[in-house]
Design an enzyme around this catalytic site. Structure first.
Site, mmCIF file in Angstrom:
data_model
loop_
_atom_site.group_PDB
_atom_site.id
_atom_site.type_symbol
_atom_site.label_atom_id
_atom_site.label_comp_id
_atom_site.label_asym_id
_atom_site.label_seq_id
_atom_site.Cartn_x
_atom_site.Cartn_y
_atom_site.Cartn_z
ATOM 1 N N GLY A 148 1.017 -0.910 0.117
ATOM 2 C CA GLY A 148 0.063 0.022 -0.006
ATOM 3 C C GLY A 148 0.737 1.147 -0.141
ATOM 4 C CG LEU A 251 -0.272 8.585 -6.708
ATOM 5 C CD1 LEU A 251 0.445 8.093 -5.569
ATOM 6 C CD2 LEU A 251 -1.833 8.405 -6.627
ATOM 7 C CD GLU A 375 -4.952 10.004 -4.608
ATOM 8 O OE1 GLU A 375 -3.779 10.278 -4.906
ATOM 9 O OE2 GLU A 375 -5.934 10.085 -5.495
ATOM 10 N N GLY A 376 -1.688 8.380 -0.187
ATOM 11 C CA GLY A 376 -0.588 8.564 0.613
ATOM 12 C C GLY A 376 -1.124 8.712 2.083
ATOM 13 C CB THR A 377 -1.027 7.117 5.399
ATOM 14 O OG1 THR A 377 0.208 7.178 5.537
ATOM 15 C CG2 THR A 377 -1.723 5.803 4.658
ATOM 16 C CG ASP A 379 1.530 8.133 10.173
ATOM 17 O OD1 ASP A 379 1.110 9.079 10.567
ATOM 18 O OD2 ASP A 379 1.189 7.216 10.271
HETATM 19 P P1 TGC Z 1 11.191 6.955 -4.289
HETATM 20 O O1 TGC Z 1 12.740 6.165 -4.478
HETATM 21 O O2 TGC Z 1 11.273 8.059 -3.319
HETATM 22 O O3 TGC Z 1 10.819 7.365 -5.810
HETATM 23 C C1 TGC Z 1 11.061 6.300 -7.064
HETATM 24 C C2 TGC Z 1 10.859 7.347 -8.298
HETATM 25 O O4 TGC Z 1 9.715 8.336 -8.415
HETATM 26 C C3 TGC Z 1 9.982 9.287 -7.988
HETATM 27 N N1 TGC Z 1 9.164 10.324 -7.278
HETATM 28 C C4 TGC Z 1 8.042 10.911 -7.675
HETATM 29 N N2 TGC Z 1 7.575 11.311 -9.002
HETATM 30 C C5 TGC Z 1 6.665 12.159 -9.386
HETATM 31 N N3 TGC Z 1 5.859 12.346 -8.392
HETATM 32 C C6 TGC Z 1 6.083 12.034 -6.966
HETATM 33 N N4 TGC Z 1 5.316 12.565 -5.971
HETATM 34 C C7 TGC Z 1 7.169 11.379 -6.647
HETATM 35 N N5 TGC Z 1 7.857 10.696 -5.697
HETATM 36 C C8 TGC Z 1 8.632 10.276 -6.028
HETATM 37 C C9 TGC Z 1 11.172 9.675 -7.598
HETATM 38 O O5 TGC Z 1 12.047 10.890 -7.911
HETATM 39 C C10 TGC Z 1 11.998 8.489 -8.040
HETATM 40 O O6 TGC Z 1 12.255 8.755 -9.375
HETATM 41 P P2 TGC Z 1 13.711 7.957 -10.187
HETATM 42 O O7 TGC Z 1 13.496 8.621 -11.603
HETATM 43 O O8 TGC Z 1 14.636 8.231 -9.683
HETATM 44 O O9 TGC Z 1 13.293 6.640 -10.225
HETATM 45 O O10 TGC Z 1 10.164 5.893 -3.981
HETATM 46 P P3 TGC Z 1 10.015 4.977 -2.631
HETATM 47 O O11 TGC Z 1 9.741 3.512 -3.116
HETATM 48 O O12 TGC Z 1 11.044 5.310 -1.579
HETATM 49 O O13 TGC Z 1 8.712 5.499 -2.164
HETATM 50 C C11 TGC Z 1 8.390 6.778 -1.892
HETATM 51 C C12 TGC Z 1 7.087 6.945 -1.188
HETATM 52 C C13 TGC Z 1 6.762 6.277 -0.069
HETATM 53 C C14 TGC Z 1 6.868 8.336 -0.904
HETATM 54 C C15 TGC Z 1 5.852 6.694 -2.274
HETATM 55 O O14 TGC Z 1 5.937 5.343 -2.468
HETATM 56 C C16 TGC Z 1 4.471 7.066 -2.005
HETATM 57 O O15 TGC Z 1 3.953 8.000 -2.188
HETATM 58 N N6 TGC Z 1 3.551 5.996 -1.249
HETATM 59 C C17 TGC Z 1 2.225 6.423 -0.929
HETATM 60 C C18 TGC Z 1 1.459 5.563 -2.087
HETATM 61 C C19 TGC Z 1 0.414 6.219 -2.443
HETATM 62 O O16 TGC Z 1 0.101 7.284 -2.191
HETATM 63 N N7 TGC Z 1 -0.860 5.257 -2.910
HETATM 64 C C20 TGC Z 1 -1.732 5.797 -3.667
HETATM 65 C C21 TGC Z 1 -2.442 4.573 -4.375
HETATM 66 S S1 TGC Z 1 -3.816 5.491 -5.549
HETATM 67 C C22 TGC Z 1 -4.934 5.968 -4.660
HETATM 68 O O17 TGC Z 1 -5.156 6.150 -3.236
HETATM 69 C C23 TGC Z 1 -6.215 6.515 -5.161
HETATM 70 S S2 TGC Z 1 -7.721 6.804 -4.106
HETATM 71 C C24 TGC Z 1 -8.373 7.871 -5.196
HETATM 72 C C25 TGC Z 1 -9.662 8.455 -4.810
HETATM 73 O O18 TGC Z 1 -10.801 7.734 -4.634
HETATM 74 O O19 TGC Z 1 -9.732 9.822 -5.019
HETATM 75 P P1 FAD Z 2 -0.093 0.615 4.882
HETATM 76 O O1 FAD Z 2 0.656 0.899 3.783
HETATM 77 O O2 FAD Z 2 -0.299 -1.156 5.328
HETATM 78 O O3 FAD Z 2 0.086 1.400 5.935
HETATM 79 C C1 FAD Z 2 -0.687 1.095 7.410
HETATM 80 C C2 FAD Z 2 -0.080 2.166 8.298
HETATM 81 O O4 FAD Z 2 1.461 2.038 8.552
HETATM 82 C C3 FAD Z 2 -0.447 3.486 8.044
HETATM 83 O O5 FAD Z 2 -0.646 4.201 9.104
HETATM 84 C C4 FAD Z 2 0.757 3.969 7.533
HETATM 85 O O6 FAD Z 2 0.982 5.472 7.446
HETATM 86 C C5 FAD Z 2 1.777 3.309 8.420
HETATM 87 N N1 FAD Z 2 3.218 3.341 7.378
HETATM 88 C C6 FAD Z 2 3.701 2.691 6.464
HETATM 89 N N2 FAD Z 2 4.736 2.603 6.006
HETATM 90 C C7 FAD Z 2 5.151 3.527 6.887
HETATM 91 C C8 FAD Z 2 6.651 4.090 7.163
HETATM 92 N N3 FAD Z 2 7.590 3.835 6.472
HETATM 93 N N4 FAD Z 2 6.882 4.773 8.168
HETATM 94 C C9 FAD Z 2 5.913 5.090 9.210
HETATM 95 N N5 FAD Z 2 4.574 4.496 9.020
HETATM 96 C C10 FAD Z 2 4.280 3.834 8.005
HETATM 97 N N6 FAD Z 2 -5.535 2.608 -4.307
HETATM 98 C C11 FAD Z 2 -5.378 2.578 -5.751
HETATM 99 O O7 FAD Z 2 -4.313 2.129 -6.353
HETATM 100 N N7 FAD Z 2 -6.292 3.075 -6.376
HETATM 101 C C12 FAD Z 2 -7.541 3.674 -6.055
HETATM 102 O O8 FAD Z 2 -8.278 4.090 -6.560
HETATM 103 C C13 FAD Z 2 -7.759 3.641 -4.460
HETATM 104 N N8 FAD Z 2 -8.916 3.887 -3.906
HETATM 105 C C14 FAD Z 2 -8.918 3.714 -2.642
HETATM 106 C C15 FAD Z 2 -10.208 3.752 -1.761
HETATM 107 C C16 FAD Z 2 -10.392 3.473 -0.775
HETATM 108 C C17 FAD Z 2 -11.813 3.733 -0.113
HETATM 109 C C18 FAD Z 2 -9.367 3.234 0.325
HETATM 110 C C19 FAD Z 2 -9.495 3.076 1.605
HETATM 111 C C20 FAD Z 2 -8.223 3.143 -0.129
HETATM 112 C C21 FAD Z 2 -7.794 3.402 -1.876
HETATM 113 N N9 FAD Z 2 -6.490 3.065 -2.267
HETATM 114 C C22 FAD Z 2 -6.648 2.996 -3.762
HETATM 115 C C23 FAD Z 2 -5.833 2.523 -1.490
HETATM 116 C C24 FAD Z 2 -4.968 3.626 -0.498
HETATM 117 O O9 FAD Z 2 -3.937 4.458 -1.461
HETATM 118 C C25 FAD Z 2 -4.058 2.871 0.477
HETATM 119 O O10 FAD Z 2 -4.957 2.367 1.352
HETATM 120 C C26 FAD Z 2 -2.985 3.673 0.883
HETATM 121 O O11 FAD Z 2 -1.957 4.098 0.141
HETATM 122 C C27 FAD Z 2 -2.306 2.968 2.258
HETATM 123 O O12 FAD Z 2 -1.829 1.729 2.017
HETATM 124 P P2 FAD Z 2 -2.548 0.499 3.064
HETATM 125 O O13 FAD Z 2 -3.933 0.692 3.322
HETATM 126 O O14 FAD Z 2 -1.852 -0.683 2.468
HETATM 127 O O15 FAD Z 2 -1.858 0.972 4.451
#
Ligand code: TGC
Ligand code: FAD
Length: 396
Positions: A148, A251, A375-377, A379
């Site tokens: 996640g 994102l 979209e990123g927690t 934390d």
């Molecule tokens: P890291 O080594 O830092 O970065 C890998 C490569 O990515 C580049 N980069 C970015 N590029 C564009 N935008 C950003 N925000 C970027 N952040 C990093 C970075 O420069 C690097 O590029 P390169 O060229 O060197 O390869 O990656 P890491 O594996 O250490 O992870 C960093 C971390 C933890 C910040 C990242 O993985 C993260 O943001 N995690 C959170 C995951 C997340 O937000 N998931 C969301 C899923 S989608 C969703 O939730 C949709 S909900 C939709 C809705 O219903 O509204």
């Molecule tokens: P985890 O990653 O398991 O995190 C659990 C806890 O550990 C959190 O509190 C987190 O902050 C903490 N944690 C994790 N790593 C660290 C660290 N390094 N240091 C300190 N604390 C840490 N995803 C998609 O791809 N597409 C979508 O359309 C989408 N829609 C969503 C819709 C809903 C309703 C929900 C609930 C989620 C959706 N997501 C989607 C997924 C969402 O992006 C993830 O839930 C989110 O990124 C967190 O991942 P996880 O739930 O696996 O939690």
């Protein structure tokens, strides 16, 4: 009492006269979306959420409004608006419901944006006009059951099979998955490099089971994406990107929209609490006359105003192409936390009525528990800011 009379008419707070900074176009877009939300969403949203109904029947109207991918160019059927207009649209939609904003922002920022930014000209022309009109809906598959916050660890993968790839794996928590026609999916190739691809519903081995029993985002459809030896034609690969920066770049756009959207949810809760505080009599006085309730309201409007100014400035930077990912993270984290805090305080101000569907507050409160996670927690965004200011990585 009807479910809407308790919250109408809505007055949007603008304590620092931010309206002076908006252009006539921004105000017109905002009014258009606000009117549509008042007319088509507010009378029904409590029932939809209570009944776990995602209002897909609104999709053609949303397409007509022009708010799917509104900042993308007109040559692909989009509105060609600036980033502040995009933000204002997200604010107005989330004033109604975070789940509805999810449906709209996933389509624009996470489906249309990557096709526009990373796709071939053929892919843009094939998909973007239909996505803009709502004839076609999409979802975005990044999160996996075991990855996640750390999407770089994903195990979903493609193997080269000549003129196509074979895709295996699974994504979870995917907004719009149960009804989407297409999915933008991220998977590792044989060298471990992350690639983006467009999947179409109906491809053999591709299924989208729904996720049930959510207490949050109940007016949004969430599901899984399951890939069992899916044949993905090579022309469905997004050719102009590889690596984790592909999905993370999308994102940035979606997180920016959430920063504005959360203000909309906070404004709805504040407006409701303010109105209630002036009308509800206890101990022979409106509860708004008591210092403790005024403290809550004063702090709410202060935090909303700070968030509005932060986000407006971020919009200017985005318009100039100067906003950093870390700045977007700060705004997403601050504004969602602000909105959640305001929702909790507002709920208490309404006493027992605060837990009912007569008012929007409890629904916003439950929705924001998702918004602070996806979209990123909270934390993760703090760690992004921490890394940005120290240069030291505390993720791993
Ligand atoms: P890291 O080594 O830092 O970065 C890998 C490569 O990515 C580049 N980069 C970015 N590029 C564009 N935008 C950003 N925000 C970027 N952040 C990093 C970075 O420069 C690097 O590029 P390169 O060229 O060197 O390869 O990656 P890491 O594996 O250490 O992870 C960093 C971390 C933890 C910040 C990242 O993985 C993260 O943001 N995690 C959170 C995951 C997340 O937000 N998931 C969301 C899923 S989608 C969703 O939730 C949709 S909900 C939709 C809705 O219903 O509204
Ligand atoms: P985890 O990653 O398991 O995190 C659990 C806890 O550990 C959190 O509190 C987190 O902050 C903490 N944690 C994790 N790593 C660290 C660290 N390094 N240091 C300190 N604390 C840490 N995803 C998609 O791809 N597409 C979508 O359309 C989408 N829609 C969503 C819709 C809903 C309703 C929900 C609930 C989620 C959706 N997501 C989607 C997924 C969402 O992006 C993830 O839930 C989110 O990124 C967190 O991942 P996880 O739930 O696996 O939690």
């Amino acid at each position: 009492m009807s479910k809407t009379s308790a919250v109408a008419p809505y007055t949007a707070p603008d304590y620092y006269q931010l309206d002076d900074l908006f252009t006539e176009d921004h105000k017109m877009v905002r009014q258009t979306v606000r009117d549509w939300v008042d007319r088509r969403v507010m009378p029904h949203i409590e029932d939809w959420a209570q009944n776990n109904h995602c209002p897909t029947e609104l999709i053609p109207e949303i397409g007509e409004l022009g708010i799917f991918g509104p900042a993308l160019p007109t040559e692909y059927g989009c509105a060609g608006l600036d980033q502040i207009a995009y933000g204002v649209i997200m604010q107005e939609v989330e004033r109604a419901d975070s789940g509805l904003r999810s449906m709209v922002s996933v389509q624009g920022s996470l489906v249309m944006y990557p096709i526009y930014k990373y796709g071939s000209e053929e892919q843009r022309r094939k998909y973007l006009p239909k996505l803009a009109s709502g004839e076609m809906m999409g979802c975005f598959g990044l999160t996996e059951p075991d990855f996640g916050s750390n999407p770089g660890g994903m195990i979903t993968n493609i193997k080269d099979a000549g003129d196509h790839y074979i895709l295996n794996g699974a994504k979870t928590w995917i907004s719009n998955a149960p009804f989407a026609h297409i999915a933008v999916v991220w998977a590792k190739d044989e060298s471990g490099r992350i690639r983006g691809m467009i999947l179409e519903r109906g491809m053999e081995g591709f299924s989208t089971p729904s996720i049930h029993n959510k207490w949050s985002l109940r007016a949004s459809a969430t599901g899984e994406l399951v890939f069992d030896n899916v044949k993905v034609p090579k022309e469905n690969i997004l050719p102009n990107i590889s690596g984790l920066k592909g999905p993370l770049g999308c994102l940035d756009s979606a997180r920016y929209g959430i920063a504005w959207g959360a203000i909309g949810a906070a404004m709805a809760c504040y407006d409701t609490a303010l109105r209630y505080a002036k009308e509800r009599i206890q101990f022979d006085r409106p509860i708004g006359a008591f210092q403790l309730q005024q403290k809550k309201l004063a702090e709410m409007i202060t935090e909303i105003t700070k968030a509005q100014l932060l986000t407006y400035r971020l919009g200017q930077l985005k318009n100039e192409g100067r906003a950093t990912s870390a700045q977007v993270s700060m705004a997403k984290r601050n504004n969602v936390d602000m909105a959640l805090h305001i929702a909790r305080e507002a709920r208490q101000m309404l006493g027992g009525m605060g837990i009912t569907g007569e008012y929007p507050i409890m629904r916003h409160l439950m929705n924001l528990e998702t918004v602070i996670t996806y979209e990123g927690t909270h934390d993760i965004h703090l760690l992004i800011t921490g890394m940005d200011v120290t240069g030291l990585n505390a993720f791993k």
